[in-house]
Write a protein that holds these residues in place. Structure first.
Motif, PDB file in Angstrom:
ATOM      1  N   ILE A   2       0.835  -1.209   0.000  1.00  0.00           N
ATOM      2  CA  ILE A   2       0.000   0.000   0.000  1.00  0.00           C
ATOM      3  C   ILE A   2       0.870   1.259   0.000  1.00  0.00           C
ATOM      4  N   ALA A   3       1.917   1.271   0.814  1.00  0.00           N
ATOM      5  CA  ALA A   3       2.815   2.432   0.855  1.00  0.00           C
ATOM      6  C   ALA A   3       3.475   2.663  -0.500  1.00  0.00           C
ATOM      7  N   THR A   4       3.819   1.579  -1.179  1.00  0.00           N
ATOM      8  CA  THR A   4       4.461   1.687  -2.495  1.00  0.00           C
ATOM      9  C   THR A   4       3.479   2.175  -3.549  1.00  0.00           C
ATOM     10  N   LEU A   5       2.276   1.627  -3.542  1.00  0.00           N
ATOM     11  CA  LEU A   5       1.260   2.061  -4.500  1.00  0.00           C
ATOM     12  C   LEU A   5       0.907   3.534  -4.296  1.00  0.00           C
ATOM     13  N   THR A   6       0.913   3.979  -3.048  1.00  0.00           N
ATOM     14  CA  THR A   6       0.613   5.378  -2.759  1.00  0.00           C
ATOM     15  C   THR A   6       1.565   6.307  -3.503  1.00  0.00           C
ATOM     16  N   LYS A   7       2.819   5.906  -3.601  1.00  0.00           N
ATOM     17  CA  LYS A   7       3.835   6.756  -4.231  1.00  0.00           C
ATOM     18  C   LYS A   7       3.980   6.503  -5.730  1.00  0.00           C
ATOM     19  N   GLN A   8       3.737   5.253  -6.174  1.00  0.00           N
ATOM     20  CA  GLN A   8       4.146   4.902  -7.531  1.00  0.00           C
ATOM     21  C   GLN A   8       3.022   4.544  -8.489  1.00  0.00           C
ATOM     22  N   LEU A   9       1.832   4.233  -7.993  1.00  0.00           N
ATOM     23  CA  LEU A   9       0.757   3.821  -8.895  1.00  0.00           C
ATOM     24  C   LEU A   9       0.265   5.003  -9.711  1.00  0.00           C
ATOM     25  N   THR A  10       0.205   4.821 -11.021  1.00  0.00           N
ATOM     26  CA  THR A  10      -0.267   5.893 -11.915  1.00  0.00           C
ATOM     27  C   THR A  10      -1.655   5.608 -12.472  1.00  0.00           C
ATOM     28  N   ILE A  11      -2.170   4.404 -12.266  1.00  0.00           N
ATOM     29  CA  ILE A  11      -3.498   4.042 -12.765  1.00  0.00           C
ATOM     30  C   ILE A  11      -4.555   4.527 -11.773  1.00  0.00           C
ATOM     31  N   SER A  12      -5.503   5.303 -12.229  1.00  0.00           N
ATOM     32  CA  SER A  12      -6.544   5.838 -11.344  1.00  0.00           C
ATOM     33  C   SER A  12      -7.952   5.499 -11.822  1.00  0.00           C
ATOM     34  N   ALA A  13      -8.056   4.821 -12.961  1.00  0.00           N
ATOM     35  CA  ALA A  13      -9.358   4.406 -13.491  1.00  0.00           C
ATOM     36  C   ALA A  13      -9.163   3.086 -14.220  1.00  0.00           C
ATOM     37  N   GLY A  14     -10.272   2.369 -14.432  1.00  0.00           N
ATOM     38  CA  GLY A  14     -10.191   1.093 -15.123  1.00  0.00           C
ATOM     39  C   GLY A  14     -10.606  -0.054 -14.231  1.00  0.00           C
ATOM     40  N   LYS A  15     -10.291  -1.253 -14.649  1.00  0.00           N
ATOM     41  CA  LYS A  15     -10.743  -2.456 -13.955  1.00  0.00           C
ATOM     42  C   LYS A  15      -9.588  -3.112 -13.220  1.00  0.00           C
ATOM     43  N   VAL A  16      -9.792  -3.328 -11.908  1.00  0.00           N
ATOM     44  CA  VAL A  16      -8.733  -3.872 -11.056  1.00  0.00           C
ATOM     45  C   VAL A  16      -9.196  -5.193 -10.459  1.00  0.00           C
ATOM     46  N   LEU A  17      -8.266  -6.122 -10.355  1.00  0.00           N
ATOM     47  CA  LEU A  17      -8.522  -7.432  -9.761  1.00  0.00           C
ATOM     48  C   LEU A  17      -7.633  -7.594  -8.539  1.00  0.00           C
ATOM     49  N   ASP A  18      -8.265  -7.856  -7.384  1.00  0.00           N
ATOM     50  CA  ASP A  18      -7.543  -8.157  -6.146  1.00  0.00           C
ATOM     51  C   ASP A  18      -7.628  -9.662  -5.943  1.00  0.00           C
ATOM     52  N   LEU A  19      -6.504 -10.362  -6.165  1.00  0.00           N
ATOM     53  CA  LEU A  19      -6.478 -11.822  -6.074  1.00  0.00           C
ATOM     54  C   LEU A  19      -6.019 -12.257  -4.681  1.00  0.00           C
ATOM     55  N   GLY A  20      -6.777 -13.169  -4.072  1.00  0.00           N
ATOM     56  CA  GLY A  20      -6.502 -13.556  -2.705  1.00  0.00           C
ATOM     57  C   GLY A  20      -6.837 -12.401  -1.783  1.00  0.00           C
ATOM     58  N   CYS A  21      -8.081 -11.920  -1.883  1.00  0.00           N
ATOM     59  CA  CYS A  21      -8.463 -10.629  -1.305  1.00  0.00           C
ATOM     60  C   CYS A  21      -8.484 -10.618   0.215  1.00  0.00           C
ATOM     61  N   GLY A  22      -8.563 -11.787   0.871  1.00  0.00           N
ATOM     62  CA  GLY A  22      -8.571 -11.799   2.329  1.00  0.00           C
ATOM     63  C   GLY A  22      -9.733 -11.005   2.886  1.00  0.00           C
ATOM     64  N   CYS A  23      -9.453 -10.025   3.728  1.00  0.00           N
ATOM     65  CA  CYS A  23     -10.524  -9.202   4.297  1.00  0.00           C
ATOM     66  C   CYS A  23     -10.906  -8.043   3.398  1.00  0.00           C
ATOM     67  N   GLY A  24     -10.297  -7.950   2.207  1.00  0.00           N
ATOM     68  CA  GLY A  24     -10.632  -6.883   1.266  1.00  0.00           C
ATOM     69  C   GLY A  24      -9.774  -5.648   1.396  1.00  0.00           C
ATOM     70  N   LEU A  25      -8.693  -5.738   2.158  1.00  0.00           N
ATOM     71  CA  LEU A  25      -7.849  -4.577   2.436  1.00  0.00           C
ATOM     72  C   LEU A  25      -7.360  -3.877   1.168  1.00  0.00           C
ATOM     73  N   LEU A  26      -6.683  -4.604   0.275  1.00  0.00           N
ATOM     74  CA  LEU A  26      -6.042  -3.964  -0.875  1.00  0.00           C
ATOM     75  C   LEU A  26      -7.073  -3.344  -1.817  1.00  0.00           C
ATOM     76  N   GLY A  27      -8.119  -4.110  -2.128  1.00  0.00           N
ATOM     77  CA  GLY A  27      -9.130  -3.598  -3.050  1.00  0.00           C
ATOM     78  C   GLY A  27      -9.880  -2.411  -2.479  1.00  0.00           C
ATOM     79  N   ALA A  28     -10.265  -2.485  -1.204  1.00  0.00           N
ATOM     80  CA  ALA A  28     -10.994  -1.381  -0.581  1.00  0.00           C
ATOM     81  C   ALA A  28     -10.117  -0.134  -0.499  1.00  0.00           C
ATOM     82  N   TRP A  29      -8.842  -0.316  -0.171  1.00  0.00           N
ATOM     83  CA  TRP A  29      -7.933   0.837  -0.114  1.00  0.00           C
ATOM     84  C   TRP A  29      -7.824   1.500  -1.482  1.00  0.00           C
ATOM     85  N   LEU A  30      -7.701   0.695  -2.541  1.00  0.00           N
ATOM     86  CA  LEU A  30      -7.614   1.267  -3.891  1.00  0.00           C
ATOM     87  C   LEU A  30      -8.869   2.061  -4.251  1.00  0.00           C
ATOM     88  N   LEU A  31     -10.038   1.513  -3.918  1.00  0.00           N
ATOM     89  CA  LEU A  31     -11.285   2.217  -4.235  1.00  0.00           C
ATOM     90  C   LEU A  31     -11.394   3.530  -3.468  1.00  0.00           C
TER      91      LEU A  31
END
Length: 355
Positions: free
Chosen positions: A197-226
């Motif tokens: 999450i800390a890395t995506l905060t600084k480096q992710l350039t994608i802000s729209a489109g379709k994202v897949l969270d694989l092995g989502c667990g409690c939904g942390l990564l996908g919910a944070w992205l949304l």
């Protein structure tokens, strides 16, 4: 779907007893994927008694249903009305195991059996149950597996309640996270996910489109992205029924929307995957089967990811430094970068996709 029904030590151990279990209905509770489902179905086909499966593993559900066995998934239904004999397979996640015992303690049943690999905690559990007042009889042991007969779970209700962590809420910044027993990193933010999450905060350039969270667990990564990028369209996938329920609860708690689907890595996603591919795939992939290190899941994820990415799209994963993922990424994508690392974890970014 990979062949998970090949004989295992536990599977072979199970069939030592099967002939003695054909005299009444049999419920397989917390059934693992690596059973010989066809042989189980064939054994009960010649009896008047039903065989039923209750599982948290979507792979078990699919394999049991393919063999014609009536099956239920924890993402949809908890055990109820368990007529006949119930055989509990002690899972690798102790909290999940106690959840199953808690369900059984609520339901009248004729007999409860408990089995598992002795190095997987079932032996210690039998001692705990006995200490709580349950009459525990060791019925069989072989191939480093054990089978116990329990007279009643009622004396162990306090023990079960003490060891079953119910749905828990916790947070990450403004994000509310809901977890359940048996879900990866239950009740806390995993250190690897935090680095991703800390890395995506600084480096992710994608802000729209379709994202897949694989092995989502409690939904942390996908919910944070949304939360960070509301224009993203999320699909969250996991093989665990508990994880799917937790992810749905996390999205609801944060008033977010996304598809939550059962899948074994990419198996099960074809009906909902965009034909053009996803714009982003993120994952903190598992690397354990029981106590053993197992690269098979992550290997499939990395090798198949280009088929599910739009050309020029990105795969981001976090993994322990010692895992041999660089070679897998090089083979699948041709190139990749280490976007971040610390003393324990690395974040990898690969760009690729179908033409």
């Amino acid at each position: 779907m990979p062949n998970l029904s090949a004989p295992s030590a536990l599977n072979q151990f199970l069939f030592r007893q099967l002939d003695t279990w054909l005299d009444q209905p049999l419920n397989l509770v917390a059934a693992p994927a690596g059973l010989n489902w066809q042989q189980l179905a064939a054994a009960f086909a010649n009896t008047q008694h039903p065989l039923r499966v209750w599982t948290n593993d979507w792979r078990s559900l699919q394999l049991a249903q393919a063999a014609g066995i009536q099956s239920f998934f924890t993402a949809e239904q908890a055990p109820n009305n368990l007529a006949g004999r119930s055989l509990v397979f002690w899972p690798k996640a102790k909290e999940e195991g106690y959840w199953w015992l808690g369900q059984l303690a609520k339901i009248p049943h004729e007999q409860v059996l408990l089995t598992g690999e002795t190095n997987g905690g079932v032996k210690a559990l039998a001692k705990q149950l006995q200490g709580a007042g349950v009459l525990v009889n060791k019925t069989d042991s072989a191939r480093r597996c054990a089978l116990y007969t329990l007279d009643s779970l009622q004396p162990a209700k306090a023990l079960i309640a003490e060891n079953t962590l119910d749905q828990q809420g916790f947070g990450l910044g403004e994000l509310t996270l809901i977890s359940q027993p048996g879900v990866f990193s239950h009740g806390r933010v995993d250190e690897g996910s935090a680095l991703l999450i800390a890395t995506l905060t600084k480096q992710l350039t994608i802000s729209a489109g379709k994202v897949l969270d694989l092995g989502c667990g409690c939904g942390l990564l996908g919910a944070w992205l949304l939360k960070q990028h509301p224009k993203l369209q999320l699909t969250a996938a996991d093989v665990s029924g508990f994880a799917l329920n937790a992810t749905r609860a996390t999205l609801q708690a944060n008033q977010l929307k996304g598809k939550v689907v059962a899948a074994d890595i990419f198996t099960g996603l074809d009906e909902c995957a965009p034909p053009e591919g996803y714009d982003l795939i993120i994952s903190n992939p598992p690397f354990h089967t029981g106590k053993a290190t197992d690269y098979e899941l992550a290997s499939r994820l990395i090798s198949q990811a280009p088929n599910y990415l739009r050309k020029g799209s990105e795969l981001w994963i976090v993994a322990n430094r010692f895992l041999p993922y660089p070679d897998l990424l090089q083979q699948a994508f041709g190139n990749f970068i280490i976007a971040a690392e610390n003393g324990k974890f690395r974040v990898y970014k690969a760009i690729g996709g179908k033409g």
